[in-house]
Write a protein that holds these residues in place. Sequence first.
Motif, PDB file in Angstrom:
ATOM      1  N   ALA A 288       0.827  -1.212   0.000  1.00 55.42           N
ATOM      2  CA  ALA A 288       0.000   0.000   0.000  1.00 55.42           C
ATOM      3  C   ALA A 288       0.854   1.252   0.000  1.00 55.42           C
ATOM      4  CB  ALA A 288      -0.923  -0.006   1.219  1.00 55.42           C
ATOM      5  N   ALA A 289       2.014   1.189   0.612  1.00 54.15           N
ATOM      6  CA  ALA A 289       2.904   2.355   0.632  1.00 54.15           C
ATOM      7  C   ALA A 289       3.613   2.542  -0.695  1.00 54.15           C
ATOM      8  CB  ALA A 289       3.915   2.209   1.765  1.00 54.15           C
ATOM      9  N   ARG A 290       3.897   1.468  -1.407  1.00 57.45           N
ATOM     10  CA  ARG A 290       4.641   1.568  -2.666  1.00 57.45           C
ATOM     11  C   ARG A 290       3.748   1.740  -3.878  1.00 57.45           C
ATOM     12  NH1 ARG A 290       7.284  -3.076  -0.658  1.00 57.45           N
ATOM     13  NH2 ARG A 290       6.465  -4.280  -2.409  1.00 57.45           N
ATOM     14  N   PHE A 291       2.564   1.123  -3.858  1.00 60.14           N
ATOM     15  CA  PHE A 291       1.696   1.113  -5.025  1.00 60.14           C
ATOM     16  C   PHE A 291       0.278   1.469  -4.593  1.00 60.14           C
ATOM     17  CE2 PHE A 291       4.989  -2.096  -5.657  1.00 60.14           C
ATOM     18  CZ  PHE A 291       5.637  -1.564  -6.756  1.00 60.14           C
ATOM     19  N   PRO A 292      -0.173   2.729  -4.850  1.00 62.56           N
ATOM     20  CA  PRO A 292      -1.546   3.091  -4.490  1.00 62.56           C
ATOM     21  C   PRO A 292      -2.595   2.280  -5.248  1.00 62.56           C
ATOM     22  CG  PRO A 292      -0.198   5.035  -4.922  1.00 62.56           C
ATOM     23  CD  PRO A 292       0.583   3.851  -5.367  1.00 62.56           C
ATOM     24  N   SER A 293      -2.206   1.560  -6.333  1.00 62.05           N
ATOM     25  CA  SER A 293      -3.194   0.807  -7.111  1.00 62.05           C
ATOM     26  C   SER A 293      -3.483  -0.568  -6.530  1.00 62.05           C
ATOM     27  CB  SER A 293      -2.707   0.666  -8.556  1.00 62.05           C
ATOM     28  OG  SER A 293      -1.496  -0.079  -8.601  1.00 62.05           O
ATOM     29  N   ALA A 294      -2.856  -0.934  -5.414  1.00 62.73           N
ATOM     30  CA  ALA A 294      -3.074  -2.260  -4.833  1.00 62.73           C
ATOM     31  C   ALA A 294      -4.404  -2.291  -4.056  1.00 62.73           C
ATOM     32  CB  ALA A 294      -1.914  -2.633  -3.927  1.00 62.73           C
ATOM     33  N   ARG A 295      -5.010  -3.471  -4.057  1.00 65.82           N
ATOM     34  CA  ARG A 295      -6.238  -3.682  -3.290  1.00 65.82           C
ATOM     35  C   ARG A 295      -6.059  -4.949  -2.447  1.00 65.82           C
ATOM     36  NH1 ARG A 295     -11.108  -1.839  -2.706  1.00 65.82           N
ATOM     37  NH2 ARG A 295     -12.845  -3.208  -2.155  1.00 65.82           N
ATOM     38  N   PHE A 296      -6.635  -4.920  -1.239  1.00 69.91           N
ATOM     39  CA  PHE A 296      -6.377  -5.979  -0.266  1.00 69.91           C
ATOM     40  C   PHE A 296      -7.694  -6.635   0.148  1.00 69.91           C
ATOM     41  CE2 PHE A 296      -3.440  -2.491   0.050  1.00 69.91           C
ATOM     42  CZ  PHE A 296      -2.202  -3.092   0.016  1.00 69.91           C
ATOM     43  N   GLU A 297      -7.562  -7.940   0.464  1.00 76.71           N
ATOM     44  CA  GLU A 297      -8.688  -8.665   1.042  1.00 76.71           C
ATOM     45  C   GLU A 297      -8.145  -9.778   1.939  1.00 76.71           C
ATOM     46  OE1 GLU A 297      -9.499 -11.753  -2.681  1.00 76.71           O
ATOM     47  OE2 GLU A 297     -11.027 -10.320  -2.040  1.00 76.71           O
ATOM     48  N   LEU A 298      -8.935 -10.144   2.906  1.00 73.60           N
ATOM     49  CA  LEU A 298      -8.526 -11.164   3.869  1.00 73.60           C
ATOM     50  C   LEU A 298      -8.838 -12.543   3.290  1.00 73.60           C
ATOM     51  CD1 LEU A 298      -7.295 -11.327   6.703  1.00 73.60           C
ATOM     52  CD2 LEU A 298      -9.625 -11.402   7.622  1.00 73.60           C
ATOM     53  N   ALA A 299      -7.800 -13.349   3.148  1.00 69.68           N
ATOM     54  CA  ALA A 299      -7.967 -14.679   2.553  1.00 69.68           C
ATOM     55  C   ALA A 299      -8.178 -15.756   3.604  1.00 69.68           C
ATOM     56  CB  ALA A 299      -6.761 -15.024   1.681  1.00 69.68           C
ATOM     57  N   SER A 300      -7.461 -15.660   4.679  1.00 68.21           N
ATOM     58  CA  SER A 300      -7.564 -16.681   5.725  1.00 68.21           C
ATOM     59  C   SER A 300      -7.122 -16.060   7.045  1.00 68.21           C
ATOM     60  CB  SER A 300      -6.711 -17.906   5.377  1.00 68.21           C
ATOM     61  OG  SER A 300      -6.740 -18.866   6.417  1.00 68.21           O
ATOM     62  N   PRO A 302     -11.477 -16.848   7.680  1.00 77.07           N
ATOM     63  CA  PRO A 302     -12.626 -16.079   7.198  1.00 77.07           C
ATOM     64  C   PRO A 302     -12.790 -14.791   8.001  1.00 77.07           C
ATOM     65  CG  PRO A 302     -13.199 -18.407   7.403  1.00 77.07           C
ATOM     66  CD  PRO A 302     -11.841 -18.263   8.036  1.00 77.07           C
ATOM     67  N   PRO A 303     -13.312 -13.726   7.373  1.00 78.75           N
ATOM     68  CA  PRO A 303     -13.413 -12.440   8.056  1.00 78.75           C
ATOM     69  C   PRO A 303     -14.207 -12.492   9.353  1.00 78.75           C
ATOM     70  CG  PRO A 303     -13.752 -12.167   5.705  1.00 78.75           C
ATOM     71  CD  PRO A 303     -13.715 -13.635   5.958  1.00 78.75           C
ATOM     72  N   ASP A 304     -15.229 -13.366   9.434  1.00 77.35           N
ATOM     73  CA  ASP A 304     -16.014 -13.394  10.661  1.00 77.35           C
ATOM     74  C   ASP A 304     -15.323 -14.132  11.788  1.00 77.35           C
ATOM     75  OD1 ASP A 304     -16.129 -15.753   9.307  1.00 77.35           O
ATOM     76  OD2 ASP A 304     -18.261 -16.140   9.693  1.00 77.35           O
ATOM     77  N   GLU A 305     -14.246 -14.883  11.490  1.00 79.25           N
ATOM     78  CA  GLU A 305     -13.504 -15.593  12.512  1.00 79.25           C
ATOM     79  C   GLU A 305     -12.187 -14.908  12.856  1.00 79.25           C
ATOM     80  OE1 GLU A 305     -12.937 -19.587  11.329  1.00 79.25           O
ATOM     81  OE2 GLU A 305     -15.088 -19.999  10.978  1.00 79.25           O
ATOM     82  N   ALA A 306     -11.671 -14.089  11.961  1.00 76.61           N
ATOM     83  CA  ALA A 306     -10.364 -13.475  12.173  1.00 76.61           C
ATOM     84  C   ALA A 306     -10.436 -12.427  13.278  1.00 76.61           C
ATOM     85  CB  ALA A 306      -9.879 -12.833  10.882  1.00 76.61           C
ATOM     86  N   ALA A 328      -5.940 -18.578  22.614  1.00 75.43           N
ATOM     87  CA  ALA A 328      -5.298 -18.609  21.274  1.00 75.43           C
ATOM     88  C   ALA A 328      -4.089 -17.694  21.309  1.00 75.43           C
ATOM     89  CB  ALA A 328      -6.280 -18.179  20.195  1.00 75.43           C
ATOM     90  N   PRO A 329      -2.920 -18.220  21.610  1.00 77.49           N
ATOM     91  CA  PRO A 329      -1.724 -17.368  21.721  1.00 77.49           C
ATOM     92  C   PRO A 329      -1.156 -16.941  20.369  1.00 77.49           C
ATOM     93  CG  PRO A 329      -1.131 -19.646  22.126  1.00 77.49           C
ATOM     94  CD  PRO A 329      -2.628 -19.624  21.969  1.00 77.49           C
ATOM     95  N   ARG A 330      -1.620 -17.531  19.297  1.00 79.85           N
ATOM     96  CA  ARG A 330      -0.996 -17.221  17.994  1.00 79.85           C
ATOM     97  C   ARG A 330      -2.049 -17.298  16.904  1.00 79.85           C
ATOM     98  NH1 ARG A 330       4.283 -17.941  15.799  1.00 79.85           N
ATOM     99  NH2 ARG A 330       4.243 -18.444  13.575  1.00 79.85           N
ATOM    100  N   TRP A 331      -2.016 -16.335  16.009  1.00 79.19           N
ATOM    101  CA  TRP A 331      -2.901 -16.321  14.840  1.00 79.19           C
ATOM    102  C   TRP A 331      -2.039 -16.141  13.587  1.00 79.19           C
ATOM    103  CZ3 TRP A 331      -8.167 -16.920  14.510  1.00 79.19           C
ATOM    104  CH2 TRP A 331      -8.885 -16.926  15.709  1.00 79.19           C
ATOM    105  N   GLU A 332      -2.368 -16.908  12.563  1.00 80.76           N
ATOM    106  CA  GLU A 332      -1.707 -16.749  11.269  1.00 80.76           C
ATOM    107  C   GLU A 332      -2.747 -16.240  10.278  1.00 80.76           C
ATOM    108  OE1 GLU A 332       0.899 -19.129   7.896  1.00 80.76           O
ATOM    109  OE2 GLU A 332       0.404 -20.119   9.805  1.00 80.76           O
ATOM    110  N   ILE A 333      -2.466 -15.078   9.719  1.00 79.99           N
ATOM    111  CA  ILE A 333      -3.415 -14.398   8.837  1.00 79.99           C
ATOM    112  C   ILE A 333      -2.789 -14.292   7.445  1.00 79.99           C
ATOM    113  CG2 ILE A 333      -4.665 -12.251   8.432  1.00 79.99           C
ATOM    114  CD1 ILE A 333      -4.622 -11.816  11.455  1.00 79.99           C
ATOM    115  N   ILE A 334      -3.602 -14.614   6.429  1.00 85.21           N
ATOM    116  CA  ILE A 334      -3.147 -14.515   5.033  1.00 85.21           C
ATOM    117  C   ILE A 334      -3.986 -13.439   4.346  1.00 85.21           C
ATOM    118  CG2 ILE A 334      -2.881 -15.708   2.849  1.00 85.21           C
ATOM    119  CD1 ILE A 334      -2.597 -18.307   4.402  1.00 85.21           C
TER     120      ILE A 334
END
Length: 366
Positions: A288-300, A302-306, A328-334
């Motif tokens: 996002a800092a390098r390319f204003p044309s980038a778009r993001f979404e949460l892959a893993s 699911p958004p309701d569980e993250a 839950a001491p650790r979360w891995e987000i993609i």
Amino acid sequence: MPRPSFHLWLLLCWAATGCGAAGRRLPSFGGHVAENRPAGTRVSGLTVPLTRLGPEPWCAKVQGRRWHLRLLGEGHAHFQVALHARSGQVWLRTRRPLDREARALYALRLALCCKRCAGPAPGAPSELASLAVAVLDANDNAPRFAPRSGGPAVTRLRVEETLALRAQVWQARAQDADAGANAELRYFARPPSAHFFVVPRSGRVVLVRSLLSRRAPIPLRLFARDGGRPALLSAPLDLEVLPQPVRLPRRRRRRRSPRALLQPEPPLALAVPEDARPGTLLATLAPAARFPSARFELASPPPDEAPVRLDGDTGEVTLARGLDRETAPRWEIICRVQERTGSASSNDVHQTVNIRDSHVELFGQG
């Protein structure tokens, strides 16, 4: 010829000592006359009293002899000598109109001739005085621009449209054959131009309005006026300014690969205290800092569980709810990153969120 006065008889009858002898300095007299004056105009300021010409006779015997005064020197034919019989004074008159541009100064000599001119050689007149006649200038010459030898009637100037304001585009030069104030020139444009200004004293034509996107020729008519009274005006000098578009060299743009901004990002590790409040900003993804044309979404997951929320436009990762290290001491987000253009190419950014115990953060250092 009028009868000579007493002073003239006295002058002519003095004992001879050799007028015009070598080494003798002649008395000088000067005057002036305006140019273009009609024939017979008297030379102003020039009066020669014969009684001041020295006690030297030029005719051995006056009685029975004929004598006369004459002028010597280049241009003497333009003047005639006039003698006042009673006062013994001599002045000059013009024989024709004079032109200062042809000759500005006449250096003459006044001489005396008897029936047979006396002097060192028979027939040579005896010089009495030197005369200087200056021809004063009259404003009789209009300014003139340099003539065009076989060229077009209109001078065309090609000027780049990106030329800076106040830059010079032309230098006007006119000549005036007169002298003094009659030759002091002022330049101007008629009608006045909205794009150019003519400096009156120097004749410089400078740009005062941008030529960008201007394609039509711009006419400009220049004049020169002298400082005489009345002032004389030159013939017009016609210019035509042609704005020229600037063609910059074309730079080959390197086509960016759709995956250029989607290079694999190194995993991110975030340490978040378990007592952090929802809405806390955790991080901003690097694309996002390098390319204003980038778009993001949460892959893993699911958004309701993250436990985090991902802004699709800015790439900001914020805390969505409270954390519990014991549960839950650790979360891995993609996070998935793709271009706004709708390209099918995308890339996954792995982000690891480690939950720290707030008790350890506050009280423990190992």
